[in-house]
Design an enzyme around this catalytic site. Sequence first.
Site, PDB file in Angstrom:
ATOM      1  N   SER A 121     -20.463 -15.115 -24.186  1.00 59.90           N
ATOM      2  CA  SER A 121     -21.542 -14.564 -24.989  1.00 59.90           C
ATOM      3  C   SER A 121     -22.764 -15.479 -24.914  1.00 59.90           C
ATOM      4  CB  SER A 121     -21.074 -14.340 -26.432  1.00 59.90           C
ATOM      5  OG  SER A 121     -21.813 -13.315 -27.034  1.00 59.90           O
ATOM      6  N   LYS A 172     -16.832  -5.628 -27.671  1.00 62.44           N
ATOM      7  CA  LYS A 172     -17.400  -6.727 -28.456  1.00 62.44           C
ATOM      8  C   LYS A 172     -16.673  -6.820 -29.780  1.00 62.44           C
ATOM      9  CE  LYS A 172     -20.327 -10.105 -28.726  1.00 62.44           C
ATOM     10  NZ  LYS A 172     -20.232 -11.227 -27.789  1.00 62.44           N
TER      11      LYS A 172
END
Length: 575
Positions: free
Chosen positions: A375, A191
Amino acid sequence: MSALGRALRIVWFGLKSILFVVGFLVIGGLVALVVVEPWQQRPPEIADGSVLEIRFDERPPESASEGGFLSVVRGNALTLSRLVRVIDRAAGDPRIRAIRMDLSAAELPFVHAETLAGAIGRFRAAGKRTYVVSEHYDLARYRFAAAFDEIWMPAAGEFAVTGVALQTPYAGELVDDLGIDPQLERRKRYKSAANVIAERRMPPELREAMTAMVVDLDDRLKDGIDADRPGVAEGLEGRLDRALMNPAAALEAGLVDRLGHGFELDDALDAPVIAARDYLPLILERDGDAIRSVALVVASGPISGGWGSPLEGDQIRAERLIATLREADADPAIDAIVLRVDSPGGAYAPSDAIHRAIEALDKPVIVSMGEVAGSGGYMIAMAADRIVAAETTITGSIGVIGGKIVFEELLARNGVRIETVRSGPDAAFNSPFSAYSPAQRQRLSRRIDEIYAEFVERVAEARGLGPAAAEAAAQGRVWTGRQALERGLVDRLGGFRTALEEAAEAAGAGGAADMEIVEYPRIGWRERLRAAADPGFVAARIGLAHPLLKKAAETAAVLDQPALIRLEMPLFDLR
């Protein structure tokens, strides 16, 4: 003051008043003409043997609320989905004999090149000719151009068809020098949305993932060229890896077909021309022969809460999108919904709200992924009945980021001291002027863990994956559309037309050609006029028109965290 001076002042004041009134009326009249002009109601006059001319001076927008000022307020923006439909309609129009396209000023993402190449292929299958010209070719342009019968470029042009490059800025050293403290929690190892300010260089595991993605993108694009131009495929690697090839050498190698400028192509065609924007009314008029109707809803841009403006452009506002989806779901004339998702994600709560709203709809929802659907964008998409992604779509990034950027040291270095009066120990928890205490950081970390676990669990449930498979596909890692298909994150590879085929099947129609497309939301001229009169709308259209300014705005959005918890893609430039 003399009587003459007073008289001159009165005359000058009167002239200014008249000029103000006249100017107001002229500007208001122009806006009214732009907005109210019933261009949609005038089908074009098309001569037999016409050439459909398609040119765009920028990136084809996803939504009709993006693009240039005039096209937005008039509602005639030539969006990607409209462009596909124009080409498909022209394929069956006996008056149209060819397509002529100019890519010289186009900004063409890989996904758009794939999608439009498919439309050109269908046009050629109808027995019609296609011609493309560009002053320069990069990999995306050439992937698209390979679908045409003839590729033109001027001898003074540039043939720079090389590989795929991904570039990410890392400002960690600058941030440290300035005294800015990014206090962020990320889940998990891939991430990287905050890396632009939290890191000095690309972490090794991220480089590994990005390299795999770039290689796959490169393979997919060159496979597409290979499929459309098999005679050129042999030795393609050696030829395409040489930047700035002389156009004459490209001609000799069979990479282009003719050397010439756009006007020389026009002279060679010598046919009446109909512009794609003028052809647009034909695809927007009601189709009385359609068997079923599908609502097309576009969700493009970062995700945030609130209602926003219908012409806000590249922005997903949760309340407005939910209302639009519910309106389409409640329309008895609509049989299915195609939701076009092109989003890097955004705030967690609005993403969750949209996800739950899609789950609650009664009609089948088919998601068509654009350039990016990661996401929070993937959270929206996975609520649909079916997900269609292009091979070069960037998706996944199933992970969470949360925290704040602390400016306390930066201010102190510049003589600014922040004094805080609190009603309790956590009153300034979200303040950018004070760091987290160890206990606060621990609570933030625990909350991020909870949201990540919930996100992965919902992915597993929505996609029918086991816990281990869902976790392997998550960890914040981004995937191409093909990689996502292999991991069960999407159902099918294809573009907008493929999503229509899925919608047709869900609605019980024979195929995409039997579906009438109804664009939502339906924005009337009064709402357009109100939005166009908003100074913020005009400023946004003018100020963020340049790609560099838009990229700077995206970077600023990452620095400015309006929500504590975010589901956001990494910031990178892919070309």
